[in-house]
Write an enzyme that holds these catalytic residues in place. Sequence first.
Site, short mmCIF file in Angstrom:
data_model
loop_
_atom_site.label_atom_id
_atom_site.label_comp_id
_atom_site.label_asym_id
_atom_site.label_seq_id
_atom_site.Cartn_x
_atom_site.Cartn_y
_atom_site.Cartn_z
N GLY A 13 0.82 -1.22 0.00
CA GLY A 13 0.00 0.00 0.00
C GLY A 13 0.84 1.25 0.00
O GLY A 13 0.53 2.22 0.70
N SER A 152 -4.44 -0.78 14.39
CA SER A 152 -5.25 0.41 14.64
C SER A 152 -5.70 0.40 16.10
O SER A 152 -5.81 -0.67 16.72
CB SER A 152 -6.49 0.39 13.73
OG SER A 152 -7.46 1.33 14.14
N TYR A 165 -13.26 -4.62 10.79
CA TYR A 165 -11.93 -3.98 10.81
C TYR A 165 -11.25 -4.17 12.17
O TYR A 165 -10.07 -4.53 12.24
CB TYR A 165 -12.13 -2.50 10.49
CG TYR A 165 -10.87 -1.66 10.47
CD1 TYR A 165 -10.00 -1.71 9.38
CD2 TYR A 165 -10.59 -0.78 11.51
CE1 TYR A 165 -8.87 -0.90 9.34
CE2 TYR A 165 -9.46 0.02 11.48
CZ TYR A 165 -8.61 -0.03 10.39
OH TYR A 165 -7.49 0.76 10.36
N ALA A 166 -11.99 -3.94 13.25
CA ALA A 166 -11.43 -4.07 14.60
C ALA A 166 -11.00 -5.50 14.87
O ALA A 166 -9.94 -5.74 15.48
CB ALA A 166 -12.45 -3.61 15.64
N LYS A 169 -7.75 -6.13 12.92
CA LYS A 169 -6.61 -5.42 13.49
C LYS A 169 -6.21 -5.99 14.85
O LYS A 169 -5.03 -5.99 15.21
CB LYS A 169 -6.92 -3.93 13.60
CG LYS A 169 -7.02 -3.20 12.26
CD LYS A 169 -5.75 -3.34 11.44
CE LYS A 169 -5.73 -2.38 10.25
NZ LYS A 169 -4.51 -2.54 9.41
N ILE A 198 -5.52 9.26 11.25
CA ILE A 198 -4.42 9.77 10.43
C ILE A 198 -5.01 10.31 9.13
O ILE A 198 -5.90 9.69 8.54
CB ILE A 198 -3.39 8.66 10.12
CG1 ILE A 198 -2.90 7.99 11.41
CG2 ILE A 198 -2.24 9.21 9.31
CD1 ILE A 198 -2.13 8.89 12.35
#
Length: 270
Positions: A13, A152, A165-166, A169, A198
């Site tokens: 990325g 994250s 997502y959590a 991560k 960010i």
Amino acid sequence: MKLMENQVAIVTGSGRGVGRALAEMLGEHGAKVVISDLDHGPAEEAVQAVKDKGGDAIAVIGDITAPDFSRRIVKETIDAFGKLDILVNNAGYTWDNLIHKMSDEQFQKMLDVHLVVPFRLIREAAPYMRDAGKREIEEGITRHRKIVNVSSVAGVMGNVGQANYASAKAGLIGLTKTVAKEWASFHVNCNAVAFGVIDTRLTQSKENGETVAGVAVGIPDKVKQMFAQAIPQKRSGTAQEAAEGIFFLASPYSNYINGQVLNISGGFYM
């Protein structure tokens, strides 16, 4: 002083955002960087930016979740530069929804990009990181190699609308600590960073209509304002600030740091 002279780094990325900022920093310190991105244009721009900073770079284009991608990028790295010293698992995106509305596809996609891909890449890197370190130890050589996984604060504290997502991560932190325990004796340091808010295209105004892999990304303006008030430093971080944390963990300054999570959140999580 160039901290990464002749070291070889894969940064996923890295055509944009934090990955691009990191790739340029590595190049400025003498590294050879493998740029990985889904899109050809940004990847080639990043390659040129690294070269302009004094490093060297190649681009490997493609979907990192493709079954053969991890093998391909490691092979192209070895073919081009002959070794691998630094692996940064940075690529990813978000696909938010509340749990009761989230589809199986939404949940699995986040696991794939944020957890399965880093696992595959680390496994593919084993001959050039773990095994290379083992051979060097037998020869009386000490040379550190670095893996940095981008997690994250959502992975340590959860977040509304981000069960997928959590979860991914959080799993990545578990993977990080396990690799550290298995590979530390071979002089491979494996650590993670946990980002707060960010400034990247993933956190820009959702009203801008940006998409990644066909999925709308961004944060609604009202939510961004709420986040800013909850951050002790009262602002989001820059891509450069985020990249600096990764750079530290990839540098010789972290040779005795292993299995740790560096929170880069302006104090949002402490």
